[in-house]
Design a protein around this motif. Structure first.
Motif, PDB file in Angstrom:
ATOM      1  N   UNK A 187      53.711  37.836  67.201  1.00  0.00           N
ATOM      2  CA  UNK A 187      54.488  38.713  68.088  1.00  0.00           C
ATOM      3  C   UNK A 187      53.725  38.869  69.395  1.00  0.00           C
ATOM      4  N   UNK A 188      54.462  38.890  70.477  1.00  0.00           N
ATOM      5  CA  UNK A 188      53.886  39.152  71.792  1.00  0.00           C
ATOM      6  C   UNK A 188      54.404  40.488  72.287  1.00  0.00           C
ATOM      7  N   UNK A 189      53.496  41.395  72.626  1.00  0.00           N
ATOM      8  CA  UNK A 189      53.847  42.644  73.307  1.00  0.00           C
ATOM      9  C   UNK A 189      53.544  42.425  74.783  1.00  0.00           C
ATOM     10  N   UNK A 190      54.558  42.565  75.633  1.00  0.00           N
ATOM     11  CA  UNK A 190      54.415  42.184  77.036  1.00  0.00           C
ATOM     12  C   UNK A 190      55.141  43.151  77.965  1.00  0.00           C
ATOM     13  N   UNK A 191      54.713  43.168  79.212  1.00  0.00           N
ATOM     14  CA  UNK A 191      55.419  43.969  80.212  1.00  0.00           C
ATOM     15  C   UNK A 191      56.624  43.221  80.787  1.00  0.00           C
ATOM     16  N   UNK A 192      56.813  41.969  80.390  1.00  0.00           N
ATOM     17  CA  UNK A 192      57.982  41.213  80.828  1.00  0.00           C
ATOM     18  C   UNK A 192      57.877  40.608  82.215  1.00  0.00           C
ATOM     19  N   UNK A 193      56.696  40.644  82.803  1.00  0.00           N
ATOM     20  CA  UNK A 193      56.505  40.119  84.154  1.00  0.00           C
ATOM     21  C   UNK A 193      55.849  38.735  84.160  1.00  0.00           C
ATOM     22  N   UNK A 194      55.822  38.078  83.010  1.00  0.00           N
ATOM     23  CA  UNK A 194      55.151  36.797  82.882  1.00  0.00           C
ATOM     24  C   UNK A 194      55.657  35.719  83.814  1.00  0.00           C
ATOM     25  N   UNK A 195      56.970  35.721  84.099  1.00  0.00           N
ATOM     26  CA  UNK A 195      57.501  34.724  85.035  1.00  0.00           C
ATOM     27  C   UNK A 195      56.916  34.927  86.431  1.00  0.00           C
ATOM     28  N   UNK A 196      56.808  36.178  86.864  1.00  0.00           N
ATOM     29  CA  UNK A 196      56.241  36.464  88.183  1.00  0.00           C
ATOM     30  C   UNK A 196      54.743  36.160  88.194  1.00  0.00           C
ATOM     31  N   UNK A 197      54.059  36.503  87.123  1.00  0.00           N
ATOM     32  CA  UNK A 197      52.622  36.251  87.042  1.00  0.00           C
ATOM     33  C   UNK A 197      52.321  34.763  87.150  1.00  0.00           C
ATOM     34  N   UNK A 198      53.125  33.956  86.462  1.00  0.00           N
ATOM     35  CA  UNK A 198      52.856  32.518  86.372  1.00  0.00           C
ATOM     36  C   UNK A 198      53.657  31.668  87.353  1.00  0.00           C
ATOM     37  N   UNK A 199      54.589  32.285  88.075  1.00  0.00           N
ATOM     38  CA  UNK A 199      55.350  31.559  89.090  1.00  0.00           C
ATOM     39  C   UNK A 199      56.344  30.560  88.537  1.00  0.00           C
ATOM     40  N   UNK A 200      56.767  30.771  87.285  1.00  0.00           N
ATOM     41  CA  UNK A 200      57.748  29.874  86.671  1.00  0.00           C
ATOM     42  C   UNK A 200      58.368  30.549  85.451  1.00  0.00           C
ATOM     43  N   UNK A 201      59.419  29.947  84.928  1.00  0.00           N
ATOM     44  CA  UNK A 201      60.061  30.421  83.707  1.00  0.00           C
ATOM     45  C   UNK A 201      59.173  30.049  82.527  1.00  0.00           C
ATOM     46  N   UNK A 202      58.564  31.052  81.881  1.00  0.00           N
ATOM     47  CA  UNK A 202      57.644  30.787  80.780  1.00  0.00           C
ATOM     48  C   UNK A 202      58.308  30.897  79.407  1.00  0.00           C
ATOM     49  N   UNK A 203      59.557  31.349  79.353  1.00  0.00           N
ATOM     50  CA  UNK A 203      60.207  31.605  78.067  1.00  0.00           C
ATOM     51  C   UNK A 203      60.305  30.354  77.191  1.00  0.00           C
ATOM     52  N   UNK A 204      60.672  29.181  77.730  1.00  0.00           N
ATOM     53  CA  UNK A 204      60.722  28.002  76.848  1.00  0.00           C
ATOM     54  C   UNK A 204      59.382  27.716  76.162  1.00  0.00           C
ATOM     55  N   UNK A 205      58.291  27.932  76.870  1.00  0.00           N
ATOM     56  CA  UNK A 205      56.970  27.717  76.275  1.00  0.00           C
ATOM     57  C   UNK A 205      56.676  28.757  75.203  1.00  0.00           C
ATOM     58  N   UNK A 206      57.013  30.011  75.480  1.00  0.00           N
ATOM     59  CA  UNK A 206      56.797  31.068  74.494  1.00  0.00           C
ATOM     60  C   UNK A 206      57.618  30.814  73.233  1.00  0.00           C
TER      61      UNK A 206
END
Length: 196
Positions: A97-116
Motif C-alpha cells: 500500500x502507498x500512502x501519498x499526498x497525491x502530488x506525485x505527478x507534479x513532483x516527478x513531472x509526468x504521469x506516474x500512475x501506470x508505474x505505480x
C-alpha cells in the motif's frame, strides 16, 4: 535511524523526509516518534537494499501488507519506491500500500500512475479539503493553487488502474461542511473515504 516501523500489526517504510507540503496538521510538527519508532527523522535516505534487509529482519507474519508511509512523501523517491516494492513482492510475497499526498505527478513531472499500478495493490490519497483554496491553506503545497486539481486527477487515474483506492482527510482541520463535501467528492469519484 528508523527505516521500518510498526504501527499496530502493520509495518511501514520510512524512505524519505522530503515533502512538497507543510500541512498544518502534520504529525512531524508535534513528535519525532510514531508507532514503535522513537525517531523518524532520517540521517540518510535508505537504499532499496537497506529497506529490504530491515524488513527481512522482522517477523512480518501478522502484517497483511507493507506500507510506504513515513515522515515524507514516498513519491519523492519514485524510482527507489518502485524497485523496493517489486523486491518486496518477489522476495517477501506481501501486498503493498502507498500512502501519498497525491502530488506525485507534479513532483516527478509526468504521469506516474501506470508505474505505480505495476506494483502497488492499494493506495491511500490525502484529499484534505473540498476546494483549491482550502487545500492550499491546509497543505501549503509548494506547487501552489494548481495542487488540488492535480490531486483530483491523480485520484481518478488511480481509480482506473489500482485495485483499492481510498481518499482521506484529517478530521477537525476543515469545517464540518467541507468534511461532508469531501465525503461526497469521494462518493462521486467512486472511491472509499476515510477520516483519520
Amino acid at each position: 535511524m528508523t527505516i521500518v516501523y510498526r504501527y499496530g500489526k502493520t509495518y511501514y517504510i520510512n524512505m524519505t523526509n522530503r515533502c512538497p507540503c507543510k500541512c498544518i496538521f502534520c504529525v512531524r510538527n508535534s513528535t519525532d516518534a510514531l508507532g514503535d519508532a522513537e525517531c523518524l527523522w532520517l540521517d540518510h535516505e535508505p537504499t532499496p537494499e537497506e529497506i529490504l534487509a530491515d524488513l527481512e529482519s522482522r517477523d512480518l507474519s501478522e502484517s497483511r501488507e507493507i506500507v510506504f508511509c513515513g515522515y515524507g512523501e514516498p513519491t519523492e523517491r519514485l524510482d527507489d519506491l518502485l524497485v523496493t516494492a517489486r523486491m518486496i513482492k518477489e522476495r517477501l510475497g506481501k501486498n503493498i500500500r502507498l500512502d501519498t499526498n497525491g502530488l506525485g505527478d507534479l513532483i516527478n513531472g509526468r504521469d506516474i500512475v501506470p508505474e505505480l499500478a505495476e506494483c502497488i495493490d492499494r493506495i491511500s490519497i490525502s484529499l484534505n479539503a473540498s476546494s483549491s483554496e482550502e487545500y492550499l491553506e491546509i497543505t501549503r503545497s509548494r506547487f501552489g493553487i494548481d495542487s488540488y486539481d492535480a490531486v483530483l486527477k491523480f485520484i481518478e487515474k488511480c481509480r482506473e488502474s489500482i485495485g483499492g483506492v481510498t481518499v482521506s482527510i484529517v478530521g477537525g482541520y476543515i469545517p464540518p461542511e467541507s468534511e461532508e463535501e469531501c465525503s461526497r467528492i469521494a462518493q462521486r469519484m467512486g472511491v472509499a473515504f476515510r477520516v483519520r
